[in-house]
Write a protein that holds these residues in place. Structure first.
Motif, PDB file in Angstrom:
ATOM      1  N   GLY A   1      11.418  83.530   4.178  1.00  0.00           N
ATOM      2  CA  GLY A   1      10.847  84.316   3.450  1.00  0.00           C
ATOM      3  C   GLY A   1      11.463  84.979   2.284  1.00  0.00           C
ATOM      4  O   GLY A   1      10.941  85.767   1.453  1.00  0.00           O
ATOM      5  N   GLU A   2      12.615  84.362   1.958  1.00  0.00           N
ATOM      6  CA  GLU A   2      13.434  85.046   0.881  1.00  0.00           C
ATOM      7  C   GLU A   2      12.995  84.147  -0.700  1.00  0.00           C
ATOM      8  O   GLU A   2      12.823  83.021  -0.591  1.00  0.00           O
ATOM      9  CB  GLU A   2      15.018  84.560   0.961  1.00  0.00           C
ATOM     10  N   PRO A   3      12.979  84.861  -1.506  1.00  0.00           N
ATOM     11  CA  PRO A   3      12.408  84.656  -2.840  1.00  0.00           C
ATOM     12  C   PRO A   3      13.310  83.519  -3.220  1.00  0.00           C
ATOM     13  O   PRO A   3      14.563  83.601  -3.333  1.00  0.00           O
ATOM     14  CB  PRO A   3      12.371  85.794  -3.815  1.00  0.00           C
ATOM     15  N   VAL A   4      12.748  82.376  -4.247  1.00  0.00           N
ATOM     16  CA  VAL A   4      13.508  81.301  -4.558  1.00  0.00           C
ATOM     17  C   VAL A   4      14.413  81.907  -5.621  1.00  0.00           C
ATOM     18  O   VAL A   4      15.535  81.549  -5.578  1.00  0.00           O
ATOM     19  CB  VAL A   4      12.641  80.124  -5.290  1.00  0.00           C
ATOM     20  N   GLN A   5      14.146  82.995  -6.297  1.00  0.00           N
ATOM     21  CA  GLN A   5      15.218  83.518  -7.297  1.00  0.00           C
ATOM     22  C   GLN A   5      16.491  83.807  -6.619  1.00  0.00           C
ATOM     23  O   GLN A   5      17.492  83.768  -7.219  1.00  0.00           O
ATOM     24  CB  GLN A   5      14.458  84.587  -8.240  1.00  0.00           C
ATOM     25  N   TYR A   6      16.388  84.753  -5.613  1.00  0.00           N
ATOM     26  CA  TYR A   6      17.577  85.216  -5.044  1.00  0.00           C
ATOM     27  C   TYR A   6      18.135  84.065  -4.580  1.00  0.00           C
ATOM     28  O   TYR A   6      19.584  84.127  -4.375  1.00  0.00           O
ATOM     29  CB  TYR A   6      17.021  86.098  -3.733  1.00  0.00           C
ATOM     30  N   VAL A   7      17.561  83.049  -3.775  1.00  0.00           N
ATOM     31  CA  VAL A   7      18.306  81.931  -3.294  1.00  0.00           C
ATOM     32  C   VAL A   7      19.151  81.323  -4.403  1.00  0.00           C
ATOM     33  O   VAL A   7      20.316  80.741  -4.225  1.00  0.00           O
ATOM     34  CB  VAL A   7      17.399  80.822  -2.581  1.00  0.00           C
ATOM     35  N   MET A   8      18.446  81.103  -5.621  1.00  0.00           N
ATOM     36  CA  MET A   8      19.178  80.360  -6.738  1.00  0.00           C
ATOM     37  C   MET A   8      20.228  81.160  -7.516  1.00  0.00           C
ATOM     38  O   MET A   8      21.024  80.937  -7.768  1.00  0.00           O
ATOM     39  CB  MET A   8      17.973  79.778  -7.673  1.00  0.00           C
ATOM     40  N   GLY A   9      19.535  82.610  -7.241  1.00  0.00           N
ATOM     41  CA  GLY A   9      20.708  83.715  -8.002  1.00  0.00           C
ATOM     42  C   GLY A   9      20.486  83.765  -9.337  1.00  0.00           C
ATOM     43  O   GLY A   9      21.188  84.275 -10.282  1.00  0.00           O
ATOM     44  N   GLU A  10      19.202  83.266  -9.606  1.00  0.00           N
ATOM     45  CA  GLU A  10      18.900  83.428 -11.183  1.00  0.00           C
ATOM     46  C   GLU A  10      17.257  83.176 -11.395  1.00  0.00           C
ATOM     47  O   GLU A  10      16.740  83.060 -10.482  1.00  0.00           O
ATOM     48  CB  GLU A  10      19.440  82.339 -12.006  1.00  0.00           C
ATOM     49  N   ALA A  11      16.542  83.609 -12.320  1.00  0.00           N
ATOM     50  CA  ALA A  11      15.283  83.774 -12.825  1.00  0.00           C
ATOM     51  C   ALA A  11      15.163  83.733 -14.263  1.00  0.00           C
ATOM     52  O   ALA A  11      16.143  84.321 -15.039  1.00  0.00           O
ATOM     53  CB  ALA A  11      14.826  85.144 -12.404  1.00  0.00           C
ATOM     54  N   SER A  12      14.038  82.933 -14.535  1.00  0.00           N
ATOM     55  CA  SER A  12      13.834  82.793 -15.977  1.00  0.00           C
ATOM     56  C   SER A  12      12.995  84.036 -16.412  1.00  0.00           C
ATOM     57  O   SER A  12      11.994  84.501 -15.691  1.00  0.00           O
ATOM     58  CB  SER A  12      12.669  81.662 -16.106  1.00  0.00           C
ATOM     59  N   PHE A  13      13.331  84.329 -17.738  1.00  0.00           N
ATOM     60  CA  PHE A  13      12.499  85.468 -18.477  1.00  0.00           C
ATOM     61  C   PHE A  13      12.558  85.476 -19.979  1.00  0.00           C
ATOM     62  O   PHE A  13      13.902  85.300 -20.572  1.00  0.00           O
ATOM     63  CB  PHE A  13      13.199  87.059 -18.034  1.00  0.00           C
ATOM     64  N   CYS A  14      11.277  85.348 -20.600  1.00  0.00           N
ATOM     65  CA  CYS A  14      11.224  85.171 -22.058  1.00  0.00           C
ATOM     66  C   CYS A  14      12.168  84.170 -22.691  1.00  0.00           C
ATOM     67  O   CYS A  14      12.697  84.054 -23.615  1.00  0.00           O
ATOM     68  CB  CYS A  14      11.720  86.530 -22.549  1.00  0.00           C
TER      69      CYS A  14
ATOM     70  N   VAL B   1       8.187  93.190  -0.623  1.00  0.00           N
ATOM     71  CA  VAL B   1       8.597  94.390   0.348  1.00  0.00           C
ATOM     72  C   VAL B   1       9.866  94.128   1.102  1.00  0.00           C
ATOM     73  O   VAL B   1      10.674  95.005   1.199  1.00  0.00           O
ATOM     74  CB  VAL B   1       7.351  94.474   1.050  1.00  0.00           C
ATOM     75  N   ASP B   2      10.101  92.788   1.455  1.00  0.00           N
ATOM     76  CA  ASP B   2      11.261  92.760   2.460  1.00  0.00           C
ATOM     77  C   ASP B   2      12.384  92.289   1.755  1.00  0.00           C
ATOM     78  O   ASP B   2      13.557  92.412   2.485  1.00  0.00           O
ATOM     79  CB  ASP B   2      10.846  91.442   3.282  1.00  0.00           C
ATOM     80  N   HIS B   3      12.497  92.095   0.310  1.00  0.00           N
ATOM     81  CA  HIS B   3      13.630  91.801   0.082  1.00  0.00           C
ATOM     82  C   HIS B   3      14.019  92.375  -1.422  1.00  0.00           C
ATOM     83  O   HIS B   3      15.334  92.365  -1.742  1.00  0.00           O
ATOM     84  CB  HIS B   3      13.580  90.154  -0.614  1.00  0.00           C
ATOM     85  N   GLU B   4      13.147  92.878  -2.065  1.00  0.00           N
ATOM     86  CA  GLU B   4      13.575  93.547  -3.543  1.00  0.00           C
ATOM     87  C   GLU B   4      13.851  95.098  -3.258  1.00  0.00           C
ATOM     88  O   GLU B   4      13.447  95.415  -2.317  1.00  0.00           O
ATOM     89  CB  GLU B   4      12.201  93.335  -4.621  1.00  0.00           C
ATOM     90  N   PRO B   5      14.613  95.553  -4.047  1.00  0.00           N
ATOM     91  CA  PRO B   5      14.920  96.805  -3.801  1.00  0.00           C
ATOM     92  C   PRO B   5      13.838  98.034  -3.955  1.00  0.00           C
ATOM     93  O   PRO B   5      13.148  98.124  -4.966  1.00  0.00           O
ATOM     94  CB  PRO B   5      16.059  97.095  -4.949  1.00  0.00           C
ATOM     95  N   HIS B   6      13.593  98.644  -2.869  1.00  0.00           N
ATOM     96  CA  HIS B   6      12.560  99.671  -2.629  1.00  0.00           C
ATOM     97  C   HIS B   6      13.037 100.822  -3.805  1.00  0.00           C
ATOM     98  O   HIS B   6      12.008 101.443  -4.184  1.00  0.00           O
ATOM     99  CB  HIS B   6      12.675 100.321  -1.389  1.00  0.00           C
ATOM    100  N   GLN B   7      14.148 101.077  -4.278  1.00  0.00           N
ATOM    101  CA  GLN B   7      14.492 102.489  -5.156  1.00  0.00           C
ATOM    102  C   GLN B   7      14.206 101.786  -6.525  1.00  0.00           C
ATOM    103  O   GLN B   7      13.732 102.478  -7.133  1.00  0.00           O
ATOM    104  CB  GLN B   7      15.958 102.430  -5.315  1.00  0.00           C
TER     105      GLN B   7
END
Length: 284
Positions: free
Chosen positions: A69-82, A206-212
């Motif tokens: 259930g871990e997001p692929v972006q956290y597994v890769m350590g990167e995400a695309s944006f703009c 909910v399970d992986h991203e920072p609730h803060q």
């Protein structure tokens, strides 16, 4: 697209309890392309077999993390944006398409006025600040966050994307107005999800991203907007702009709140799905 390569098929089929077939294949393709340099053609033939054994074991472990259930972006350590890639970790939110829409809207509306001083409040990964710094290279761009871990990620992203951003540890809920501190443009995507919305959210989030960085108190859902709006009224130059990403649930309440703070030019903008998602306020 299906595959005659049994190893590739085994990888994406192991995710079918999390994703439909198309999504499972897309997630595995993204991981293999970004981390291992394997094209779709490689995956459909013998590209996986050509990987060294240690790398194949590493890939299997990463796909197991996806299966859990871990997001692929956290597994890769990167995400695309703009159009750029940003480092991400569980200390920061994964950049969203909606936030990319916000950035494009900001750049389009500000246009040729070319702000000299820009502030990003609650920077997280730094994706907004870096995008603003790239769009307005002549401006002095500053970004705040309360999390030291997030600021470390954001600094890496500014360096990796070759943009100039000054990062500061400051609290968006209690922003001190410092002597001589003024801005032409303030942008913020603050926490805005109420606790009672959590059951409707994806477990990946909910399970992986920072609730803060996600949730606000049930009894004060607009607390970040109230604090940032008041600070902005005291520090924006005349004609300066404040942009927010917002929760559509509170769009009307937020407009009233900003009017009470003294903003008279209040513009709501919908996202690509027709939800009231962005707010632009002009300093009188």
């Amino acid at each position: 697209m299906t595959s005659n390569n049994p190893e590739y098929g085994t990888l994406w089929r192991s995710l079918l309890h999390r994703y439909d077939a198309g999504e499972a294949q897309a997630v595995v393709r993204l991981l293999c392309e970004r981390v291992y340099g394997l094209s779709l053609a490689d995956l459909l033939t013998d590209g996986l077999c050509r990987l060294p054994e240690a790398r194949r074991q590493e890939l299997a472990a990463q796909v197991d993390r996806l299966a859990q259930g871990e997001p692929v972006q956290y597994v890769m350590g990167e995400a695309s944006f703009c159009g750029r890639w940003y480092r991400v970790s569980p200390a920061v939110l994964i950049p969203r398409p909606e936030t990319a829409e916000l950035c494009r809207w900001v750049v389009g509306r500000v246009g040729e006025s070319t702000p000299r001083r820009i502030l990003d409040v609650g920077t997280g990964s730094g994706c907004i600040a870096c995008t603003m710094a790239a769009a307005f290279p002549g401006a002095a761009t500053v970004a705040w966050d309360i999390s030291d871990e997030a600021l470390a990620v954001a600094r890496d992203n500014a360096r990796d994307n070759a943009v100039s951003v000054t990062f500061e540890r400051r609290d968006a809920l209690a922003p001190e107005v410092r002597s001589g501190e003024t801005w032409d443009l303030i942008v913020s995507n603050p926490p805005y999800i109420a606790p009672d919305e959590q059951p409707l959210m994806e477990p990946l989030v909910v399970d992986h991203e920072p609730h803060q960085a996600l949730f606000v108190p049930e009894d004060r859902p607009l607390c970040f907007y109230e604090a940032i709006g008041r600070y902005s009224r005291q520090t924006l130059t005349r004609g300066g702009s404040l942009f927010f990403e917002i929760n559509p649930r509170y769009a009307d309440d937020l407009c009233r709140l900003m009017a009470d703070e003294g903003f008279s030019d209040i513009i709501l903008q919908s996202d690509q799905y027709g939800r009231q998602r962005f707010l632009h306020l002009l300093q009188p």
